[in-house]
Motif scaffolding. Sequence first.
Motif, PDB file in Angstrom:
ATOM      1  N   UNK A 244      28.933   4.645  81.074  1.00 20.80           N
ATOM      2  CA  UNK A 244      30.031   4.515  80.119  1.00 20.80           C
ATOM      3  C   UNK A 244      29.905   3.222  79.342  1.00 20.80           C
ATOM      4  N   UNK A 245      29.952   3.310  78.035  1.00 21.16           N
ATOM      5  CA  UNK A 245      30.006   2.147  77.155  1.00 21.16           C
ATOM      6  C   UNK A 245      31.459   2.006  76.703  1.00 21.16           C
ATOM      7  N   UNK A 246      32.160   0.922  77.090  1.00 19.42           N
ATOM      8  CA  UNK A 246      33.585   0.803  76.782  1.00 19.42           C
ATOM      9  C   UNK A 246      33.842   0.741  75.276  1.00 19.42           C
ATOM     10  N   UNK A 247      34.957   1.345  74.866  1.00 13.58           N
ATOM     11  CA  UNK A 247      35.392   1.189  73.487  1.00 13.58           C
ATOM     12  C   UNK A 247      35.720  -0.270  73.202  1.00 13.58           C
ATOM     13  N   UNK A 248      35.373  -0.727  72.008  1.00 13.38           N
ATOM     14  CA  UNK A 248      35.629  -2.117  71.644  1.00 13.38           C
ATOM     15  C   UNK A 248      34.559  -3.080  72.085  1.00 13.38           C
ATOM     16  N   UNK A 249      33.504  -2.581  72.690  1.00 21.35           N
ATOM     17  CA  UNK A 249      32.437  -3.472  73.162  1.00 21.35           C
ATOM     18  C   UNK A 249      31.376  -3.706  72.086  1.00 21.35           C
TER      19      UNK A 249
END
Length: 199
Positions: A9-14
């Motif tokens: 998972x690549x976090x939103x806002x990263x």
Amino acid sequence: GTDGDITVTVPGGSYEDQTGNTGLEGNGNGTIDTAPQVKVEIDEKGNITLTYPEDVNPETIVTDGITVTGPNGPIDVDFTGPDADGKFTAKVPEGTDGDITVTVPGGSYEDQAGNTGLEGNGMGSVDTKAPSVDVVINNDGTVDFIFSETVKDFVASDVIVENGTISNLVKDPESNKWTANLTPNPDFEGDVTVTVPND
């Protein structure tokens, strides 16, 4: 080896684009099944430890093909195990001194999923060779102790002197030689023997 479903998972806002828009969350799923890798360790006393991943089936481990090589060529060792921690161990013979290489062949073990294990390698410097000492009695009333290598905790009480005593034991700072004064017993005539015992 790693076996099972993996989620990344690549976090939103990263992250952001060039205009400053915040990036959305990204996800990925997949199933992986990788080959196990054994860990090989060698300490200075010549102890060899093989640590296999937890998911390796112990019944598939074959140690006959493991090679141990020292400064003078191949070394015969016997591996035992697994112990309570699942490790296999061996020890090089006494008198071994130098770099040791251990190779565990690929395919000599498998994990529970049947994946063939990868080759494992380890190298370490070993010193199991006992030091030696030459004892030289000099005409000037001193005695030299010349060791084959650097030693520690050598004191006058380690020395056995028949028909005499030693005193003022001092190490030469530039070599492995120690020197002491040698005094025969009063009114003694004959041989004075100086011995450094094994222990």
